[in-house]
Design a protein around this motif. Structure first.
Motif, PDB file in Angstrom:
ATOM      1  N   GLN B  29     105.552  26.658  13.946  1.00 35.70           N
ATOM      2  CA  GLN B  29     106.693  26.294  14.768  1.00 35.70           C
ATOM      3  C   GLN B  29     106.868  27.245  15.946  1.00 35.70           C
ATOM      4  O   GLN B  29     107.205  26.830  17.039  1.00 35.70           O
ATOM      5  CB  GLN B  29     107.937  26.295  13.900  1.00 35.70           C
ATOM      6  CG  GLN B  29     109.047  25.509  14.537  1.00 35.70           C
ATOM      7  CD  GLN B  29     110.107  25.189  13.529  1.00 35.70           C
ATOM      8  OE1 GLN B  29     109.981  25.491  12.360  1.00 35.70           O
ATOM      9  NE2 GLN B  29     111.172  24.583  13.972  1.00 35.70           N
ATOM     10  N   VAL B  39     115.467  24.159  23.784  1.00 33.12           N
ATOM     11  CA  VAL B  39     116.526  23.718  22.877  1.00 33.12           C
ATOM     12  C   VAL B  39     117.823  23.689  23.670  1.00 33.12           C
ATOM     13  O   VAL B  39     118.223  24.689  24.262  1.00 33.12           O
ATOM     14  CB  VAL B  39     116.645  24.666  21.674  1.00 33.12           C
ATOM     15  CG1 VAL B  39     117.791  24.236  20.770  1.00 33.12           C
ATOM     16  CG2 VAL B  39     115.337  24.696  20.905  1.00 33.12           C
ATOM     17  N   ASN B  41     121.771  22.794  23.390  1.00 38.68           N
ATOM     18  CA  ASN B  41     122.932  22.442  22.578  1.00 38.68           C
ATOM     19  C   ASN B  41     124.113  22.125  23.481  1.00 38.68           C
ATOM     20  O   ASN B  41     124.397  22.871  24.414  1.00 38.68           O
ATOM     21  CB  ASN B  41     123.309  23.590  21.639  1.00 38.68           C
ATOM     22  CG  ASN B  41     122.434  23.610  20.411  1.00 38.68           C
ATOM     23  OD1 ASN B  41     121.358  23.005  20.400  1.00 38.68           O
ATOM     24  ND2 ASN B  41     122.883  24.281  19.390  1.00 38.68           N
ATOM     25  N   GLU B  54     123.070  12.247  27.051  1.00 36.82           N
ATOM     26  CA  GLU B  54     121.760  11.823  26.556  1.00 36.82           C
ATOM     27  C   GLU B  54     120.938  11.161  27.662  1.00 36.82           C
ATOM     28  O   GLU B  54     119.727  11.359  27.738  1.00 36.82           O
ATOM     29  CB  GLU B  54     121.918  10.886  25.365  1.00 36.82           C
ATOM     30  CG  GLU B  54     122.394  11.648  24.144  1.00 36.82           C
ATOM     31  CD  GLU B  54     122.359  10.846  22.867  1.00 36.82           C
ATOM     32  OE1 GLU B  54     122.510   9.618  22.948  1.00 36.82           O
ATOM     33  OE2 GLU B  54     122.190  11.458  21.803  1.00 36.82           O
ATOM     34  N   VAL B  70     114.794  19.581  22.962  1.00 37.31           N
ATOM     35  CA  VAL B  70     115.409  19.356  21.655  1.00 37.31           C
ATOM     36  C   VAL B  70     116.919  19.400  21.871  1.00 37.31           C
ATOM     37  O   VAL B  70     117.502  20.455  22.080  1.00 37.31           O
ATOM     38  CB  VAL B  70     114.973  20.422  20.638  1.00 37.31           C
ATOM     39  CG1 VAL B  70     115.634  20.165  19.294  1.00 37.31           C
ATOM     40  CG2 VAL B  70     113.465  20.407  20.495  1.00 37.31           C
ATOM     41  N   HIS B  71     117.532  18.254  21.871  1.00 37.44           N
ATOM     42  CA  HIS B  71     118.915  18.130  22.307  1.00 37.44           C
ATOM     43  C   HIS B  71     119.840  17.901  21.115  1.00 37.44           C
ATOM     44  O   HIS B  71     119.645  16.958  20.360  1.00 37.44           O
ATOM     45  CB  HIS B  71     118.988  16.938  23.281  1.00 37.44           C
ATOM     46  CG  HIS B  71     120.361  16.655  23.790  1.00 37.44           C
ATOM     47  ND1 HIS B  71     120.756  15.427  24.213  1.00 37.44           N
ATOM     48  CD2 HIS B  71     121.440  17.463  23.920  1.00 37.44           C
ATOM     49  CE1 HIS B  71     122.018  15.483  24.591  1.00 37.44           C
ATOM     50  NE2 HIS B  71     122.451  16.710  24.423  1.00 37.44           N
ATOM     51  N   SER B  72     120.820  18.755  20.951  1.00 36.92           N
ATOM     52  CA  SER B  72     121.811  18.541  19.893  1.00 36.92           C
ATOM     53  C   SER B  72     123.190  18.459  20.509  1.00 36.92           C
ATOM     54  O   SER B  72     123.548  19.271  21.353  1.00 36.92           O
ATOM     55  CB  SER B  72     121.834  19.710  18.911  1.00 36.92           C
ATOM     56  OG  SER B  72     120.568  19.990  18.458  1.00 36.92           O
ATOM     57  N   ILE B  73     123.956  17.467  20.070  1.00 37.11           N
ATOM     58  CA  ILE B  73     125.353  17.402  20.480  1.00 37.11           C
ATOM     59  C   ILE B  73     126.182  17.825  19.278  1.00 37.11           C
ATOM     60  O   ILE B  73     126.056  17.258  18.200  1.00 37.11           O
ATOM     61  CB  ILE B  73     125.722  15.988  20.924  1.00 37.11           C
ATOM     62  CG1 ILE B  73     124.840  15.580  22.103  1.00 37.11           C
ATOM     63  CG2 ILE B  73     127.194  15.917  21.299  1.00 37.11           C
ATOM     64  CD1 ILE B  73     125.061  14.172  22.585  1.00 37.11           C
ATOM     65  N   VAL B  74     126.987  18.856  19.471  1.00 37.40           N
ATOM     66  CA  VAL B  74     127.754  19.418  18.366  1.00 37.40           C
ATOM     67  C   VAL B  74     129.221  19.076  18.602  1.00 37.40           C
ATOM     68  O   VAL B  74     129.679  19.069  19.744  1.00 37.40           O
ATOM     69  CB  VAL B  74     127.557  20.950  18.318  1.00 37.40           C
ATOM     70  CG1 VAL B  74     128.300  21.555  17.154  1.00 37.40           C
ATOM     71  CG2 VAL B  74     126.076  21.280  18.242  1.00 37.40           C
ATOM     72  N   ASN B  91     116.767  33.763  17.926  1.00 38.71           N
ATOM     73  CA  ASN B  91     116.080  32.625  18.518  1.00 38.71           C
ATOM     74  C   ASN B  91     117.142  31.630  18.996  1.00 38.71           C
ATOM     75  O   ASN B  91     117.383  30.614  18.362  1.00 38.71           O
ATOM     76  CB  ASN B  91     115.187  32.009  17.429  1.00 38.71           C
ATOM     77  CG  ASN B  91     114.438  30.820  17.936  1.00 38.71           C
ATOM     78  OD1 ASN B  91     114.385  30.578  19.140  1.00 38.71           O
ATOM     79  ND2 ASN B  91     113.882  30.044  17.023  1.00 38.71           N
ATOM     80  N   PRO B  93     119.450  28.869  21.235  1.00 41.61           N
ATOM     81  CA  PRO B  93     119.165  27.698  22.053  1.00 41.61           C
ATOM     82  C   PRO B  93     118.914  28.196  23.483  1.00 41.61           C
ATOM     83  O   PRO B  93     119.417  29.246  23.873  1.00 41.61           O
ATOM     84  CB  PRO B  93     120.462  26.884  21.989  1.00 41.61           C
ATOM     85  CG  PRO B  93     121.194  27.392  20.799  1.00 41.61           C
ATOM     86  CD  PRO B  93     120.789  28.817  20.634  1.00 41.61           C
TER      87      PRO B  93
END
Lengths: 283, 424
Positions: B29, B39, B41, B54, B70-74, B91, B93
């Protein structure tokens, strides 16, 4: 005499009606949240703003289900949940069947302390483990990986599984193993070909319980997974809560879709599920 | 004996099998991370904002197929709690959304953010963004942030209700009180509000304090340099805020409602106005939206500068990102004219880029820009301008005052104690 009999009949009837209504009442109370979720999921956001949560839908629309699938990323969260649940389920059952086999079949020094260790492990509340497990998985490079989450589920349920399986395995008459042994069967083969088939009902019951527990887990997923594309259904749905606006129709639709797998497991394995509730209760 | 050894070996292998992936996964990884992965966030968790976010990531991906975002919606609240952990992680985002101003400076001061001076220069943002936005993005003159969108706070009103009673949007305090009085006399509650989320009351404090004492005093209070039991603050509570509540200009039991639960009072015509941010449009039922207008909060003292709340959001990059160049490239796209025009069109917020083509904007967006541009000072919002803990104490105090309007002195004395402790 006949008079007496008919009075008893009437009384029996009254009792059965009372039971019926009590059951009906309790069922209604239990089903209300699910019904509200169902109604909310087919309404639209404006309707909820205008008329509140507890109202019947004016128009039925399944848009929120599509929204949950696409924008709500259920198409991603649902496979993730399986990707976490199934390996964890397999690993924990495999390991605990081995440990239960060893404890139930062999008498070796430290057998009891080891057994008690499993039981004590079972009693530790999850909250105590949160910070150490987070630290450990961060140090091992497992933070934010599926493997980290699978590992904690595997380890967390070992105690309970070993306890349950050990009790069940102890009920198998040891003479069976002795005769197999005399025939030259190795221990691993006894475990695999004799013990496992004999304890299959316990396995099935345990597996149904574990599936629902792991699938519905929220806390570990919250602590150990950071990126959205790795989240299971539970934490994924929670991330749909907005800053100002939260579309509850989508969250409800997503939750309902998310309960389908557990529902399926329950429907098809219901028999084992009920057995599972009393599993380990008697030795 | 021999069989036993075999058994032990077999058991060990079985035990190690599940562990095998652990040993390889880590290394693999990392290699992937180094290369072309960023990444990202984001806290844009509102339904409409999420779709735009998005789409923008997708636009970036289309243009940069070799990069994986690498997309995260929190969830917004969770994100706020998690941010310190994101920034301090080994490490982290690579790209994070956040709020401009004090909330960002808090982290810049602790060396957790990447210096973006070269990005601002390369993208010619030094010219394309106004001085005000550059200031909001900087700590001690160094930009650590890229603002991308903002919205305004104003008094929203139901146009049809105003028409029905022959009312015009008020510009002065006297006109404002007259409007409230007329509405009340006609059985309409002037204002709806839901204070269950507390911050809505903060909007009232901000605007009243800025109108009565001026934005300069207000910002100084936010920075912890003025005291809460100063007679000027008490003046706001006793002589401006209290009469509004005591006269019944707000709906009853405001604390029972969230801000969006307070909307039906307006659509049903029971109440006429709502002091709110422009995100009210996201929640406002579509069939009533055409009837929704807004005006600037009335001027109380024409001799003091005009302040307005216009919270600004944008992007920042953690100082220990592994991929600073790619992260900057992504942020450069998000801050570009194209991305901002897309966001302004789709979401209805305002872009911060000064070259945005106004012809693509809606009438209300243009009115919003004029509103912000006519202000002398742009504040962020109570919770964004002041210390995190002070915000919590402040919101509590405002909500308490709402229920106990006679206790202003006591409540402010207590807030002052909090201020001294928090800002010492």
């Amino acid at each position: 005499m006949p008079d007496y009999r008919s009075r008893r009949k009437v009384r029996k009837k009254i009792v059965s009606w009372i039971v019926f209504f009590t059951v009906l009442l309790v069922t209604t109370v239990w089903l209300t949240p699910i019904l509200v979720a169902l109604f909310t999921s087919v309404r639209d956001y404006d309707d909820i703003i205008l008329r509140g949560f507890f109202a019947l839908p004016e128009e039925v629309s399944f848009d929120s289900y599509f929204a949950a699938w696409r924008q709500g990323r259920m198409r991603q969260y649902l496979p993730n949940s399986f990707l976490i649940t199934l390996p964890a389920l397999g690993a924990t059952l495999l390991l605990s069947s081995l440990s239960a086999y060893a404890i139930s079949r062999f008498r070796f020094p430290g057998r009891r302390p080891i057994y008690y260790m499993f039981i004590f492990g079972m009693m530790l509340p999850l909250q105590i483990l949160m910070i150490p497990v987070f630290g450990l998985s961060n140090a091992m490079g497992l933070y934010d990986t599926y493997i980290g989450l699978i590992a904690i589920h595997t380890a967390f349920f070992l105690g309970f599984n070993t306890f349950v399986l050990k009790n069940y395995m102890s009920t198998v008459p040891p003479q069976i193993f002795d005769s197999a042994h005399i025939d030259g069967c190795s221990e691993l083969r006894i475990w695999w070909q004799i013990m496992l088939p004999l304890t299959l009902p316990a396995f099935a019951a345990l597996a149904t319980l574990l599936f629902t527990w792991i699938f519905n887990d929220y806390l570990w997923a919250l602590i150990l997974v950071r990126t959205g594309d790795k989240m299971p259904v539970t934490t994924g749905l929670a991330s749909l809560q907005g800053e100002f606006v939260t579309d509850w129709t989508v969250i409800m639709a997503g939750s309902l879709v998310g309960t389908i797998p557990t529902l399926m497991v329950f429907v098809f394995l219901q028999r084992y599920f009920i057995e599972g509730l009393t599993l380990g209760a008697n030795k | 004996m021999k069989r036993n050894r075999k058994l032990v070996m077999a058991a060990l292998t079985l035990l190690l099998l599940p562990a095998a992936p652990f040993l390889f996964a880590g290394g693999q990884q990392e290699v992937e991370d180094e290369k072309n992965v960023i990444v990202y966030n984001s806290f844009l968790s509102d339904p409409d904002a999420r779709v735009v976010d998005e789409a923008l990531v997708e636009m970036y991906q289309d243009r940069n197929p070799h990069v994986t975002v690498v997309h995260s919606i929190v969830a917004h609240e969770t994100y706020k709690d998690a941010l310190p952990a994101y920034l301090r992680a080994e490490n982290p985002p690579d790209v994070l959304t956040w709020m401009a101003g004090e909330t960002m400076r808090f982290y810049a001061e602790r060396d957790l953010l990447l210096d973006l001076t070269d990005l601002w220069a390369d993208e010619s943002w030094d010219e394309d963004y106004t001085e005000g936005f550059r200031e909001l993005s900087s700590y001690e003159g160094v930009p650590y942030f890229v603002p991308t969108n903002y919205y305004w706070w104003a008094v929203y009103y139901q146009k049809s209700v105003f028409e029905e009673h022959g009312l015009e949007p008020p510009e002065t305090w006297d006109e404002f009180l007259e409007v409230c009085e007329t509405l009340k006399a006609n059985g309409v509650t002037p204002f709806t509000i839901g204070t269950r989320g507390r911050w809505t009351a903060g909007g009232w404090f901000d605007i009243l304090n800025m109108r009565v004492n001026g934005p300069e005093f207000h910002m100084s209070l936010m920075d912890g340099n003025e005291s809460y039991n100063d007679p000027r603050v008490l003046d706001v509570f006793e002589n401006y805020w209290r009469p509004l509540i005591d006269n019944g200009y707000f709906i009853d039991d405001a604390a029972a409602y969230s801000w969006s639960e307070a909307i039906p009072f307006m659509t049903s015509g029971e109440a006429a106005m709502f002091l709110m941010g422009d995100f009210i449009r996201d929640a406002y039922p579509a069939e009533y939206e055409d009837d929704l207008g807004f005006f600037q909060f009335p001027i109380i003292d024409p001799n003091i500068p005009v302040g307005i709340d216009a919270p600004t959001d944008g992007f920042m990059i953690p100082a220990n990102t592994r991929n600073p160049e790619l992260a900057k490239d992504f942020v450069a796209f998000m801050g570009s004219l194209e991305a901002q025009e897309y966001m302004a069109q789709e979401l209805g917020r305002l872009g911060t880029h000064s070259k945005i083509d106004r012809s693509i904007l809606t009438e209300s967006q243009i009115q919003g820009i004029e509103l912000v541009e006519s202000a002398d000072v742009v504040a962020q919002f109570y919770g964004r301008d002041t210390h995190d803990e002070m915000q919590d104490r402040g919101y509590d105090a405002f909500v308490e005052f709402w229920e106990n309007t006679g206790d202003a002195q006591r409540i402010l004395d207590r807030l002052e104690e909090d201020r001294v402790r928090i800002f010492q």
